[in-house]
Write a protein that holds these residues in place. Structure first.
Motif, PDB file in Angstrom:
ATOM      1  N   LYS A   1       0.768  -1.454  -0.029  1.00  0.00           N
ATOM      2  CA  LYS A   1      -0.181  -0.006   0.133  1.00  0.00           C
ATOM      3  C   LYS A   1       0.830   1.344  -0.047  1.00  0.00           C
ATOM      4  O   LYS A   1       0.480   2.253  -0.791  1.00  0.00           O
ATOM      5  CB  LYS A   1      -0.847   0.132   1.228  1.00  0.00           C
ATOM      6  N   GLN A   2       1.904   1.048   0.854  1.00  0.00           N
ATOM      7  CA  GLN A   2       2.854   2.240   0.835  1.00  0.00           C
ATOM      8  C   GLN A   2       3.523   2.569  -0.579  1.00  0.00           C
ATOM      9  O   GLN A   2       3.942   3.609  -0.844  1.00  0.00           O
ATOM     10  CB  GLN A   2       3.745   2.315   1.797  1.00  0.00           C
ATOM     11  N   ARG A   3       3.715   1.417  -1.284  1.00  0.00           N
ATOM     12  CA  ARG A   3       4.479   1.459  -2.623  1.00  0.00           C
ATOM     13  C   ARG A   3       3.509   1.871  -3.676  1.00  0.00           C
ATOM     14  O   ARG A   3       4.103   2.042  -4.812  1.00  0.00           O
ATOM     15  CB  ARG A   3       5.288   0.368  -2.818  1.00  0.00           C
ATOM     16  N   THR A   4       2.161   2.143  -3.592  1.00  0.00           N
ATOM     17  CA  THR A   4       1.290   2.108  -4.582  1.00  0.00           C
ATOM     18  C   THR A   4       1.187   4.032  -4.591  1.00  0.00           C
ATOM     19  O   THR A   4       1.065   4.515  -3.863  1.00  0.00           O
ATOM     20  CB  THR A   4       0.119   1.834  -4.143  1.00  0.00           C
ATOM     21  N   ILE A   5       1.502   4.551  -5.882  1.00  0.00           N
ATOM     22  CA  ILE A   5       1.824   5.799  -6.074  1.00  0.00           C
ATOM     23  C   ILE A   5       0.765   6.278  -7.149  1.00  0.00           C
ATOM     24  O   ILE A   5       0.740   7.418  -7.361  1.00  0.00           O
ATOM     25  CB  ILE A   5       3.298   6.098  -6.394  1.00  0.00           C
ATOM     26  N   GLY A   6      -0.223   5.477  -7.522  1.00  0.00           N
ATOM     27  CA  GLY A   6      -1.228   5.784  -8.553  1.00  0.00           C
ATOM     28  C   GLY A   6      -2.141   4.790  -8.823  1.00  0.00           C
ATOM     29  O   GLY A   6      -2.191   3.857  -8.274  1.00  0.00           O
ATOM     30  N   PHE A   7      -3.143   5.020  -9.726  1.00  0.00           N
ATOM     31  CA  PHE A   7      -3.974   4.109 -10.058  1.00  0.00           C
ATOM     32  C   PHE A   7      -4.364   4.353 -11.622  1.00  0.00           C
ATOM     33  O   PHE A   7      -4.200   5.321 -12.139  1.00  0.00           O
ATOM     34  CB  PHE A   7      -5.321   4.467  -9.253  1.00  0.00           C
ATOM     35  N   VAL A   8      -4.974   3.200 -12.226  1.00  0.00           N
ATOM     36  CA  VAL A   8      -5.523   3.367 -13.329  1.00  0.00           C
ATOM     37  C   VAL A   8      -6.710   3.901 -13.628  1.00  0.00           C
ATOM     38  O   VAL A   8      -7.586   3.545 -13.133  1.00  0.00           O
ATOM     39  CB  VAL A   8      -5.483   1.787 -14.044  1.00  0.00           C
ATOM     40  N   LEU A   9      -6.467   5.035 -14.395  1.00  0.00           N
ATOM     41  CA  LEU A   9      -7.778   6.004 -14.586  1.00  0.00           C
ATOM     42  C   LEU A   9      -8.552   5.593 -15.725  1.00  0.00           C
ATOM     43  O   LEU A   9      -9.825   5.679 -15.688  1.00  0.00           O
ATOM     44  CB  LEU A   9      -7.428   7.340 -14.783  1.00  0.00           C
ATOM     45  N   HIS A  10      -7.996   5.178 -16.564  1.00  0.00           N
ATOM     46  CA  HIS A  10      -8.630   4.724 -17.906  1.00  0.00           C
ATOM     47  C   HIS A  10      -7.950   3.627 -18.599  1.00  0.00           C
ATOM     48  O   HIS A  10      -6.404   3.958 -19.040  1.00  0.00           O
ATOM     49  CB  HIS A  10      -8.964   6.072 -18.683  1.00  0.00           C
ATOM     50  N   VAL A  11      -8.567   2.809 -19.209  1.00  0.00           N
ATOM     51  CA  VAL A  11      -8.014   1.597 -20.215  1.00  0.00           C
ATOM     52  C   VAL A  11      -8.699   1.821 -21.635  1.00  0.00           C
ATOM     53  O   VAL A  11      -9.778   1.566 -21.760  1.00  0.00           O
ATOM     54  CB  VAL A  11      -7.856   0.326 -19.730  1.00  0.00           C
ATOM     55  N   GLU A  12      -7.907   2.174 -22.558  1.00  0.00           N
ATOM     56  CA  GLU A  12      -8.771   2.139 -23.835  1.00  0.00           C
ATOM     57  C   GLU A  12      -8.650   0.883 -24.354  1.00  0.00           C
ATOM     58  O   GLU A  12      -7.627  -0.065 -24.681  1.00  0.00           O
ATOM     59  CB  GLU A  12      -7.706   3.201 -24.773  1.00  0.00           C
ATOM     60  N   PRO A  13      -9.872   0.295 -25.188  1.00  0.00           N
ATOM     61  CA  PRO A  13      -9.831  -0.898 -25.742  1.00  0.00           C
ATOM     62  C   PRO A  13      -8.924  -1.022 -26.937  1.00  0.00           C
ATOM     63  O   PRO A  13      -8.464  -0.178 -27.689  1.00  0.00           O
ATOM     64  CB  PRO A  13     -11.247  -0.780 -26.390  1.00  0.00           C
ATOM     65  N   ILE A  14      -8.375  -2.183 -26.960  1.00  0.00           N
ATOM     66  CA  ILE A  14      -7.039  -2.413 -27.933  1.00  0.00           C
ATOM     67  C   ILE A  14      -7.721  -2.444 -29.224  1.00  0.00           C
ATOM     68  O   ILE A  14      -8.589  -3.174 -29.395  1.00  0.00           O
ATOM     69  CB  ILE A  14      -6.215  -3.726 -27.537  1.00  0.00           C
ATOM     70  N   ALA A  15      -6.933  -1.797 -30.226  1.00  0.00           N
ATOM     71  CA  ALA A  15      -7.391  -2.021 -31.697  1.00  0.00           C
ATOM     72  C   ALA A  15      -6.313  -1.613 -32.521  1.00  0.00           C
ATOM     73  O   ALA A  15      -5.193  -0.971 -32.242  1.00  0.00           O
ATOM     74  CB  ALA A  15      -8.302  -0.732 -32.225  1.00  0.00           C
ATOM     75  N   VAL A  16      -6.080  -2.477 -33.569  1.00  0.00           N
ATOM     76  CA  VAL A  16      -5.103  -2.514 -34.554  1.00  0.00           C
ATOM     77  C   VAL A  16      -5.187  -2.248 -35.897  1.00  0.00           C
ATOM     78  O   VAL A  16      -6.507  -2.023 -36.227  1.00  0.00           O
ATOM     79  CB  VAL A  16      -4.440  -3.884 -34.762  1.00  0.00           C
ATOM     80  N   GLY A  17      -4.636  -1.328 -36.439  1.00  0.00           N
ATOM     81  CA  GLY A  17      -4.964  -0.744 -37.890  1.00  0.00           C
ATOM     82  C   GLY A  17      -6.013   0.005 -37.725  1.00  0.00           C
ATOM     83  O   GLY A  17      -6.800   0.475 -38.541  1.00  0.00           O
TER      84      GLY A  17
END
Length: 226
Positions: free
Chosen positions: A32-48
């Motif tokens: 917990k002390q080593r956690t310095i942030g969080f994932v706010l948004h993950v974009e769906p993976i797309a190719v091409g």
């Protein structure tokens, strides 16, 4: 016996290491002390994706500002000192005599990441090696001969990826590639080759990634130059 000019520097380095060890034991013991942030948004993976056919694969991380000691925060920097000494960095990254007049080794071997290499600069690299080819760097070194140097086509899926000569190995996906002055070229998304060795690295240009991030979070930014 150490020379008089070496011993003070060594003692100073030891003091810094001891202080770091003490601080880690006091303030970074638990996950917990080593956690310095969080994932706010993950974009769906797309190719091409889109007219440029780039790979869309990014996430936005928000830092806990109270977890960072801003007075000593070094910013977005890449440590090049482990692999490149001052002379090696100069000879590798500034091989042309006309460039060496303005050469400065990054302080403490830390290359400050700032700015973004735009589309037109990627297609026509501004920094040249001894042979006149493009040049880029991260913690490993390679050349960029224009982003569209290589194209891999997956005919069964109708997908094309553009790549550059290999800068990385397995597990390096998501790494940021910088040009020698610290401007961000792109994010590494994969690699491939004719055999088990990786001889091509695929990048998504950061100028495009930044555009996509701003569409979702207009106020998002990389922390300022320190």
């Amino acid at each position: 016996m150490l020379r008089d000019d070496v011993e003070p520097a060594l003692n100073s380095a030891i003091e810094k290491i001891n202080k770091l060890h003490s601080d880690v034991n006091r303030f970074r013991t638990t996950p917990k002390q080593r956690t310095i942030g969080f994932v706010l948004h993950v974009e769906p993976i797309a190719v091409g994706d889109g007219p440029h056919q780039f790979t869309r694969d990014w996430a936005l991380i928000e830092l806990y500002k109270e977890k960072i000691v801003w007075d000593s925060f070094k910013g977005n920097k890449v440590y090049v000192g482990e692999n490149l000494s001052p002379s090696d960095y100069c000879n590798t990254m500034f091989p042309r005599s006309e460039d060496q007049a303005s050469y400065k080794y990054p302080r403490d071997g830390l290359l400050q990441a700032y700015g973004v290499v735009k589309h037109e600069e990627i297609r026509s690299p501004q920094h040249l090696d001894a042979n006149g080819d493009g040049l880029a760097t991260g913690t490993t070194v390679g050349r960029v001969n224009g982003l569209d140097s290589f194209t891999r086509v997956y005919t069964e899926y109708g997908i094309e990826q553009t790549g550059v000569p290999s800068l990385a190995g397995p597990g390096d996906s998501g790494a940021i590639v910088l040009e020698r002055g610290g401007a961000i070229v792109g994010m590494l998304t994969g690699g491939g080759g004719a055999n088990e060795a990786t001889d091509i690295t695929y990048l998504t240009p950061y100028w495009w990634l930044e555009e996509q991030m701003k569409k979702v979070f207009p106020d998002s930014y990389l922390y300022d130059v320190v």
